[in-house]
Design an enzyme around this catalytic site. Structure first.
Site, PDB file in Angstrom:
ATOM      1  N   ILE A 161      53.299  80.330  -7.748  1.00  0.00           N
ATOM      2  CA  ILE A 161      54.523  79.942  -7.188  1.00  0.00           C
ATOM      3  C   ILE A 161      54.807  80.675  -5.917  1.00  0.00           C
ATOM      4  O   ILE A 161      54.675  82.036  -6.055  1.00  0.00           O
ATOM      5  CB  ILE A 161      56.028  79.921  -8.086  1.00  0.00           C
ATOM      6  CG1 ILE A 161      55.687  79.042  -9.137  1.00  0.00           C
ATOM      7  CG2 ILE A 161      57.070  79.677  -7.180  1.00  0.00           C
ATOM      8  CD1 ILE A 161      56.619  78.944 -10.258  1.00  0.00           C
ATOM      9  N   HIS A 197      51.002  87.271  -1.074  1.00  0.00           N
ATOM     10  CA  HIS A 197      50.482  87.306  -2.300  1.00  0.00           C
ATOM     11  C   HIS A 197      49.871  85.841  -2.601  1.00  0.00           C
ATOM     12  O   HIS A 197      48.800  85.335  -3.372  1.00  0.00           O
ATOM     13  CB  HIS A 197      51.266  87.827  -3.511  1.00  0.00           C
ATOM     14  CG  HIS A 197      50.677  87.839  -4.715  1.00  0.00           C
ATOM     15  ND1 HIS A 197      50.923  86.954  -5.993  1.00  0.00           N
ATOM     16  CD2 HIS A 197      49.724  88.824  -5.275  1.00  0.00           C
ATOM     17  CE1 HIS A 197      50.198  87.277  -6.729  1.00  0.00           C
ATOM     18  NE2 HIS A 197      49.234  88.271  -6.719  1.00  0.00           N
TER      19      HIS A 197
END
Length: 157
Positions: free
Chosen positions: A82, A88
């Protein structure tokens, strides 16, 4: 449950195929829905299968490589990534996708790609094959892995 663009599927005879479902441990509700969908397809096809868990999506590729080294005919890779407020997401998504692709090409064996890359948790709930979900990406990934394993088996005689 399948999306409007999903391919039409029929019965698959997966007897004689050994499939490993590899799933990350993040976002349990979504991941457990993906696992249930994959297991349902593999059970319906009568394929031999087992489930292994890895810490996250990044670790799916190395576990898939080990599954193939252990004799698996196919892998179903399931994970949830997510988007957050840092880069990231992009790094993990790209590394996971590239790693699984590399394992598949290096081994000549299929990896059913059930890694959800999402903007928010609701998108995952909508795709996890849960009650009220619009799609069942775990089932779709298992179906793709089985069908491709059968094609490879046929092509190799």
């Amino acid at each position: 449950m399948s999306g409007a663009g999903a391919p039409t599927t029929g019965n698959i005879d997966g007897r004689g195929l050994d499939v490993v479902i590899i799933a990350g441990t993040w976002h349990d509700t979504i991941t457990n829905g993906l696992i249930a969908g994959a297991e349902r397809v593999l059970n319906d096809a009568r394929a031999t299968h087992r489930l292994v868990r890895v810490p996250g999506s990044f670790e799916l590729a190395v576990a898939a490589q080990a599954a193939f080294a252990g004799g698996a005919d196919a892998v179903v890779a399931l994970g949830v990534i997510i988007r957050g407020g840092t880069p990231h997401f992009e790094y993990v998504s790209a590394a996971t996708t590239n790693g699984l692709t590399r394992v598949s090409l290096d081994t000549g064996k299929p990896v059913g790609f059930g890694v959800l890359t999402l903007d928010d948790e609701q998108q995952g709930l909508d795709r996890a094959g849960l009650e009220g979900s619009k799609e069942d990406k775990g089932a779709e990934a298992a179906d793709a892995a089985l069908r491709t394993a059968l094609v490879i088996k046929e092509l190799r005689g």
